[in-house]
Design an enzyme around this catalytic site. Structure first.
Site, short mmCIF file in Angstrom:
data_model
loop_
_atom_site.label_atom_id
_atom_site.label_comp_id
_atom_site.label_asym_id
_atom_site.label_seq_id
_atom_site.Cartn_x
_atom_site.Cartn_y
_atom_site.Cartn_z
N LYS A 141 0.86 -1.19 0.00
CA LYS A 141 0.00 0.00 0.00
C LYS A 141 0.88 1.21 0.00
O LYS A 141 1.83 1.30 0.78
CB LYS A 141 -0.87 -0.03 1.27
N GLN B 294 7.40 3.84 3.70
CA GLN B 294 6.00 3.42 3.79
C GLN B 294 5.83 2.14 4.63
O GLN B 294 4.82 1.96 5.29
CB GLN B 294 5.45 3.20 2.37
N LYS C 272 5.69 3.33 8.23
CA LYS C 272 4.50 4.16 8.43
C LYS C 272 3.26 3.29 8.51
O LYS C 272 2.43 3.43 9.42
CB LYS C 272 4.38 5.14 7.25
N LYS D 266 5.24 1.80 -3.27
CA LYS D 266 5.11 3.17 -3.80
C LYS D 266 5.29 3.13 -5.31
O LYS D 266 5.93 2.21 -5.83
CB LYS D 266 6.21 4.06 -3.19
N GLY E 133 -3.27 8.07 -3.95
CA GLY E 133 -2.75 9.33 -4.45
C GLY E 133 -1.45 9.73 -3.78
O GLY E 133 -1.02 9.13 -2.80
N ASP E 134 -0.81 10.72 -4.33
CA ASP E 134 0.37 11.36 -3.73
C ASP E 134 0.55 12.67 -4.50
O ASP E 134 -0.40 13.11 -5.18
CB ASP E 134 1.62 10.46 -3.84
N THR F 296 -4.88 13.24 5.69
CA THR F 296 -3.46 13.42 6.02
C THR F 296 -3.27 14.71 6.82
O THR F 296 -2.58 14.73 7.85
CB THR F 296 -2.59 13.42 4.75
N ASN G 237 -2.87 19.05 -1.20
CA ASN G 237 -3.84 18.34 -0.36
C ASN G 237 -3.47 18.36 1.12
O ASN G 237 -4.30 18.70 1.98
CB ASN G 237 -3.97 16.90 -0.88
N SER H 132 -6.89 5.40 4.01
CA SER H 132 -6.95 4.55 2.82
C SER H 132 -7.26 3.11 3.23
O SER H 132 -8.03 2.42 2.55
CB SER H 132 -5.61 4.57 2.09
P1 NDP Z 1 0.06 17.93 -3.78
O1 NDP Z 1 0.52 17.62 -5.15
O2 NDP Z 1 -1.39 18.08 -3.51
O3 NDP Z 1 0.79 19.24 -3.24
C1 NDP Z 1 2.19 19.34 -3.16
C2 NDP Z 1 2.55 20.74 -2.77
O4 NDP Z 1 3.96 20.83 -2.61
C3 NDP Z 1 2.19 21.76 -3.83
O5 NDP Z 1 1.95 22.98 -3.21
C4 NDP Z 1 3.47 21.81 -4.67
O6 NDP Z 1 3.62 23.02 -5.37
C5 NDP Z 1 4.52 21.69 -3.61
N1 NDP Z 1 5.72 21.04 -4.17
C6 NDP Z 1 5.79 19.84 -4.79
N2 NDP Z 1 7.05 19.59 -5.18
C7 NDP Z 1 7.77 20.65 -4.82
C8 NDP Z 1 9.13 20.99 -4.93
N3 NDP Z 1 10.01 20.17 -5.54
N4 NDP Z 1 9.54 22.18 -4.40
C9 NDP Z 1 8.66 23.00 -3.77
N5 NDP Z 1 7.34 22.73 -3.62
C10 NDP Z 1 6.93 21.57 -4.15
O7 NDP Z 1 0.70 16.78 -2.85
P2 NDP Z 1 0.27 16.33 -1.41
O8 NDP Z 1 -0.20 17.50 -0.62
O9 NDP Z 1 -0.60 15.15 -1.55
O10 NDP Z 1 1.66 15.80 -0.83
C11 NDP Z 1 2.59 16.63 -0.14
C12 NDP Z 1 3.58 15.77 0.62
O11 NDP Z 1 2.87 14.96 1.56
C13 NDP Z 1 4.41 14.79 -0.21
O12 NDP Z 1 5.67 14.63 0.39
C14 NDP Z 1 3.61 13.50 -0.09
O13 NDP Z 1 4.43 12.37 -0.31
C15 NDP Z 1 3.20 13.60 1.37
N6 NDP Z 1 2.05 12.78 1.73
C16 NDP Z 1 0.83 12.94 1.10
C17 NDP Z 1 -0.24 12.17 1.51
C18 NDP Z 1 -1.61 12.38 0.94
O14 NDP Z 1 -2.55 11.77 1.46
N7 NDP Z 1 -1.80 13.24 -0.05
C19 NDP Z 1 -0.09 11.12 2.53
C20 NDP Z 1 1.20 11.11 3.18
C21 NDP Z 1 2.22 11.90 2.75
P3 NDP Z 1 3.27 23.04 -6.93
O15 NDP Z 1 1.78 23.03 -7.02
O16 NDP Z 1 3.89 24.31 -7.42
O17 NDP Z 1 3.93 21.82 -7.52
#
Ligand code: NDP
Length: 444
Positions: A90, A111, A114, A126, A165-166, A209, A240, A376
């Site tokens: 997962k 993961q 976690k 992943k 998702g991610d 999250t 997200n 999830s």
């Molecule tokens: P989203 O794609 O919804 O948002 C990511 C955010 O981070 C956006 O604001 C994006 O900006 C910014 N970002 C992405 N890459 C970069 C970068 N290289 N430098 C600066 N800013 C960056 O992703 P999530 O919110 O889902 O995920 C965010 C983090 O949380 C990740 O590390 C993910 O692995 C982790 N995570 C997410 C989960 C989930 O349920 N969604 C669960 C557990 C962990 P821009 O729009 O400009 O790209």
């Protein structure tokens, strides 16, 4: 040479050019030293660590699709099935140009622990692709997702491997992928999570999250004599995790003053306007430069800078390696009392050590952001039962899970004389269950 050093050295030698994977292995193995030393003979004989750092299998595949100009584009797809000793693989699917095998392996490795920490029966995996959904039309995103799933569907299934998702993979992408899986396999099963509510998704998964991050942060604060109410919070990201972390922080009476994207960041001294942020990011899919149109008193800055703002609590919620040593120094100098990671591995190792040494409470991502994968797993349960639970039911289960995670890692840290070291506590608590299951299942 110690067992830990030997295994780490071998990981670097066998997996060159995968710095993020090396970093994740090093961080986990370092903090497991006391557990490993206490069981060294058995673990060495069983090659437990060598088996833990080697994925069960990894897939890398071509993803061809046609863009709106009729041009064929080719991306690379990945799925790493890391460890299924406590349940089906997962873990999310990341769609971002920076994606490569090393990044997917680091995320898959993290993961494992976690998922174990959630207390639910899910293994670690992943996947993703170097495809960038930004600036693509819906039709192009659909074309990519269908092609990606045409290959991925050979390796996944409701009892085998259940992606989610991610970064870059939200409800739209999951919908297109689910549709293609169903079409090819002719089965209607919970093979993906993060689905829309009309076709098997769980209420509260979108919020999980971010909300979970705040539930765990609040429990950590309470255990240390603090409280969320009245605190100033700096958040990075505007996706997200960041959006729903900000929402729950506000509901708990805190003031969130920053957010960011990959181009720049916003400081809003009166508190981030979430309706505006959601409209910019979730509806218009636009850049943060637009925020000033909604809130003229806010500031927009190009580049990085969120951690220079004075705050009590910092929540990195964007991506890996986004909080460096100089940021940690600025946070400490500004009186920050807690950092909790919404993203995966956003804080570099030296920054983490600096924060911990300076008395900042530090909750690592594998515990603090586990609410997403936990929910999830609750979505998988609802799909198996063919029932849907209410928002309140899911949210209260999520809260219980996050509170339990905090106490499990707090207890594990104390058991090994590392009170208050929640990084060690999370790794130890996550590892113990997986190690026990691996030993019980023999050499496989
Ligand atoms: P989203 O794609 O919804 O948002 C990511 C955010 O981070 C956006 O604001 C994006 O900006 C910014 N970002 C992405 N890459 C970069 C970068 N290289 N430098 C600066 N800013 C960056 O992703 P999530 O919110 O889902 O995920 C965010 C983090 O949380 C990740 O590390 C993910 O692995 C982790 N995570 C997410 C989960 C989930 O349920 N969604 C669960 C557990 C962990 P821009 O729009 O400009 O790209």
């Amino acid at each position: 040479m110690s067992y830990v050093d030997q295994v780490y050295e071998n990981v670097v030698k066998k997996n060159p050019a995968e710095p993020e994977f090396h970093q994740a292995v090093k961080e986990v193995l370092e903090s497991l030293r006391p557990v490993i030393e206490a069981n060294e003979e058995t673990y060495r004989r069983e090659a437990l660590l060598e088996r833990l750092v080697e994925p069960d299998r990894q897939f890398k595949f071509r993803v061809p699709w046609v863009d709106d100009q009729g041009q064929v584009q080719v991306n690379t797809g990945y799925r790493v099935q890391f460890n299924n000793s406590i349940g089906p693989y997962k873990g999310g699917l990341r769609l971002h140009p920076s994606v490569n095998l090393g990044i997917i392996k680091f995320l898959g490795f993290e993961q494992i622990f976690k998922n174990s920490l959630t207390g639910l029966p899910i293994g670690g995996g992943k996947g993703g692709s170097d495809f960038d959904p930004k600036g693509k039309s819906d039709r192009e995103v659909m074309a990519f997702c269908q092609s990606f799933m045409t290959e991925l569907c050979k390796y996944i299934g409701a009892d085998t491997d259940v992606p989610a998702g991610d970064i870059g993979t939200g409800a739209r992408e999951i919908g297109y992928m689910f549709g293609q899986y169903k079409k090819i396999k002719s089965v209607y099963e919970g093979v993906l999570t993060g689905k829309g509510l009309s076709y098997g998704g769980s209420l509260a998964r979108t919020e999980a999250t971010g909300y979970g991050l705040l539930y765990l942060t609040e429990e950590m604060l309470k255990s240390n004599g603090h409280d969320m109410a009245g605190k100033t919070v700096a958040i990075s990201g505007s996706g997200n995790v960041a959006i729903y972390a900000a929402q729950k922080a506000q509901q708990m009476g805190a003031k969130v003053v920053t957010c960011s994207d990959s181009n720049g960041w916003v400081y809003d001294p009166e508190g981030i306007d979430l309706d505006a942020l959601k409209e910019i990011k979730e509806v218009k899919r636009a850049r943060l430069t637009e925020y000033k149109n909604y809130r003229p008193n806010s500031e927009y800055h190009e580049g990085r800078g969120v951690w220079t703002v004075k705050c009590d609590i910092a929540l990195p919620c964007a991506t890996q390696n986004e909080l460096f040593i100089e940021d940690a120094e600025a946070l400490v100098a500004n009186g920050c009392i807690a950092v909790a990671e919404g993203a995966n591995m956003p804080t570099t190792m030296d920054a983490t050590e600096y924060l911990q040494k300076n008395g900042v409470l530090f909750a690592p991502g594998k515990a603090a952001n586990a609410g997403g994968v936990a929910t999830s797993a609750l979505e998988m349960s609802q799909n198996s039962e063919r029932l849907s639970w209410t928002f309140e039911e899911v949210d209260s289960k999520l809260k219980n899970i996050m509170v339990n995670i905090f106490h499990n890692l707090d207890d594990a840290a104390k058991r090994y004389g590392k009170e208050g070291d929640y990084v060690a506590g999370a790794n130890i608590a996550g590892f113990e269950k997986v190690a026990e299951a691996m030993l019980a299942q023999g050499v496989c």
